[in-house]
Design a protein around this motif. Structure first.
Motif, PDB file in Angstrom:
ATOM      1  N   ASN A 162       0.805  -1.219   0.000  1.00 41.04           N
ATOM      2  CA  ASN A 162       0.000   0.000   0.000  1.00 41.04           C
ATOM      3  C   ASN A 162       0.837   1.267   0.000  1.00 41.04           C
ATOM      4  O   ASN A 162       0.543   2.218   0.728  1.00 41.04           O
ATOM      5  N   GLU A 209       2.261   4.532  -1.922  1.00 41.96           N
ATOM      6  CA  GLU A 209       2.014   5.355  -3.103  1.00 41.96           C
ATOM      7  C   GLU A 209       3.341   5.534  -3.822  1.00 41.96           C
ATOM      8  O   GLU A 209       4.358   5.860  -3.219  1.00 41.96           O
ATOM      9  N   SER A 210       3.325   5.345  -5.111  1.00 40.81           N
ATOM     10  CA  SER A 210       4.576   5.464  -5.848  1.00 40.81           C
ATOM     11  C   SER A 210       4.285   5.969  -7.252  1.00 40.81           C
ATOM     12  O   SER A 210       3.307   5.569  -7.873  1.00 40.81           O
TER      13      SER A 210
END
Lengths: 317, 317, 317
Positions: free
Chosen positions: B11, B13-14
């Protein structure tokens, strides 16, 4: 093996040729005329003069002290030669020949237990699952061995004992010589452990077998969990060792010595009867006077230790 | 698993989408381009700059230090994310598939022994009752495993070793992150233990497997009973640990270090070759100079410690 | 057994004749009207006045403090009588009667495992080779028991636990009275160990069962290798014990106490929540204030200990 074969095996130059039958190795004090001993540390020179050993591994320098009736086996490295020799007298780790074990009346051997050759277990015992009772082990009556205990070969346990799970009796003492090149040469631990009657050992405790002769646990001794007892220790009757105590090699505790949690000894020393060592106490010298209470590391009388802590606390002011 | 799958699992964010195949986790120093590393403690920032990891779990604050060719996986809790990720790469505790073990010539496997899949045991070994040799364990020639020893999966033991009863090789290192709510999240210990040749381990000793890579016990090492060796320790050749020594994680002992009974280290430190730590010594910092003798807690040179005890004794006057 | 039979067994003179059914022994605090308690140490006199025990072993001197509804069993040696009595209530070491164990869905029991009568193991567990699960043991779901673990009778382990190899749960607490002649009389440890959910125990750790009631390991606790936990300890949720810690009997650790390597407690004390004890710290008194850091032996606040070490170092000048 004859002394001559022994000499040849170790590559020792000797003027003696001898067909004396050699049966083993031993300390200067305890060796008999069919045994070989050694002297490297000058501290024990006085023992050399009185030895009954048939032959002694000894340096050139000390050879003149070897008594009559004892053959000097001269070598620059007596202790290292001893180590090499110890292998000669090491019994098999597991015997395949020998008598089937004798199990007393009313004794229960649970599943997944191994009992070795020539072992004898008395009456009314319970040997629980996963216990390993090696060859030539003797266990008395009414003794309870909890699961996953290991008893090495040649050890004996008396009557009415309780050995808790995971405890090891008879593992090798921590002994080795070293070569000039820094290789460690094992001193095979050819002695055993002898445990008296009415002894209780906690869980995950380790008692090492003797290099020569026996590590001895007297009658009525109580030992807690995770205690380390090195080779050749002697605990006389009624001693109490609480959790995580550590005894170095050749410590002798006389009757009713009590050692608090995590306390320890430096080995090659004696503690007088009815001595109490407080938790964390570190014993580095023989205690000769009985019935005293000690604490600290370095060790001092308990009342002195308490006073010292007061003085140390004052440093903060 | 691809890096993208990894990112989704955690989980994170990238901005990156990536189908690089990820094979595992590792430290900044040792990670390869198919491995993921992490940085939470600023103390190790210098390692970040040189890492070859394919991606790094890192805070926003330190993300700008991530080198080119390495993808920053930004999270406020890199260590916690690492813990969650470690489970992804944990092998099965017990394999049901795989090759039957290979047992060398003249090797004895006693009753009540388990040997796992894909394991290889050399020639002239004896594996005694109650020993557990897990999957993918490699044991050399002439090695003796006493009863009730447990060797966890993927560990290796060399030639001519003796492992005494009750000893555990490869148990999980003591590693976990914690959530804000105070729940501990296990860091799966996906490394192993590698033991060299001519090593003897006492009874009831515990050697933990590495979190990543290997806990290493060099050639000729001698370890006594009830010794605790935490994950990722490295003991170089010829080290000697006596009874009840405790090594915290990532302690490196260089060649021929000797540690006395109940001595210990604080972890993440190195001890120079031929150092001697006296009984009860507590090592909290790296020792760089070889061949010295130390004692006490806090640690000091042994001769200083002796002097200090004299001065302390004077407080009583 | 009736109270009268109990009195006869112990050879106590009593004016009372009573056919109250006696079910066991317990502490003054916890005993119910069908249980018998004892008082020898005057320190606990205040507990006598409030006890609900059906009868109390007590000296003549303190007998007048026994509350109404509780029968005084007067003896010069209450603790010794308790020891003799404890054997009366000791269950069998191994049951031969009873229900076959219940094993949950998807649970693996490997070879060379023993599971006793009336035991219940949940779903998705793995019980590895050489583990001994005694009679009437309850294990939750998803719990992993590594090889050569021993769980004594009547103990319980929760869900999601990991118990590493060689660890012993439920061995007897270290308890005995002694006769005037110096013979130790075992206090049978008729309690158990209760382990919560999400607990991980390292290898070769020992947790003793309670003399009465339970030794309790709370949820989420993490315990490292070679840790000794004596009888009747209570570890509340989230406590962390690192390698070679030793807890003496009846130590209570409140939530999230952390104890560093080789630290220890003296027993019969409490440690407040979120306390940290540094490595080697020795706790001899109750710590009431939470969230503090302590070190040393004698114990002091960690910052004070650091300062003290500075002062001690000055002694060398």
């Amino acid at each position: 093996m004859t002394l001559q074969e022994f000499i040849n095996y170790l590559n020792i130059e000797s003027q003696h040729t001898s067909d004396i039958e050699i049966t083993g190795l031993n300390t200067l004090q305890d060796a008999t005329s069919s045994q070989i001993s050694f002297l490297e540390n000058k501290k024990y020179t006085h023992e050399l003069e009185k030895t009954n050993a048939g032959a002694v591994l000894v340096t050139q320098e000390l050879a003149h002290l070897v008594p009559k009736n004892c053959i000097a086996l001269i070598t620059p490295e007596p202790y290292l030669k001893l180590a090499y020799a110890s292998k000669l007298f090491a019994p098999n780790v597991v015997e395949t020949e020998g008598k089937e074990p004798e199990i007393g009346e009313n004794t229960t051997i649970m599943p997944h237990v191994y009992v070795g050759k020539d072992s004898v277990i008395g009456k009314n015992c319970t040997i629980m699952s996963g216990a390993y009772i090696a060859d030539n082990v003797h266990i008395g009556d009414n003794t309870l061995i909890y699961p996953n205990v290991t008893v090495y070969r040649d050890c004996t346990i008396g009557n009415d004992c309780i050995i808790h799970a995971g405890t090891v009796i008879g593992s090798d003492g921590f002994g080795f010589a070293h070569t000039k090149e820094g290789k460690y040469i094992k001193i095979y631990q050819n002695g055993n452990v002898v445990i008296g009657n009415d002894v209780e050992l906690g869980s995950n405790t380790s008692i090492d077998r003797a290099a020569f002769n026996s590590t001895i646990i007297g009658n009525g001794v109580r030992i807690d969990n995770l205690v380390h007892i090195a080779h050749n220790c002697i605990l006389k009757d009624g001693c109490i060792l609480t959790g995580q105590v550590g005894l170095s090699g050749s410590t002798t505790l006389h009757e009713y010595v009590i050692m608090g949690g995590q306390s320890a000894t430096a080995g090659h020393l004696e503690i007088a009867p009815f001595t109490t060592i407080a938790a964390r106490g570190g014993v580095t010298k023989t205690i000769s006077e009985p019935k005293k209470q000690w604490a600290g590391f370095p060790l001092m009388e308990h009342r002195v230790w308490l006073k010292l802590q007061g003085r140390i606390a004052k440093l903060l002011k």
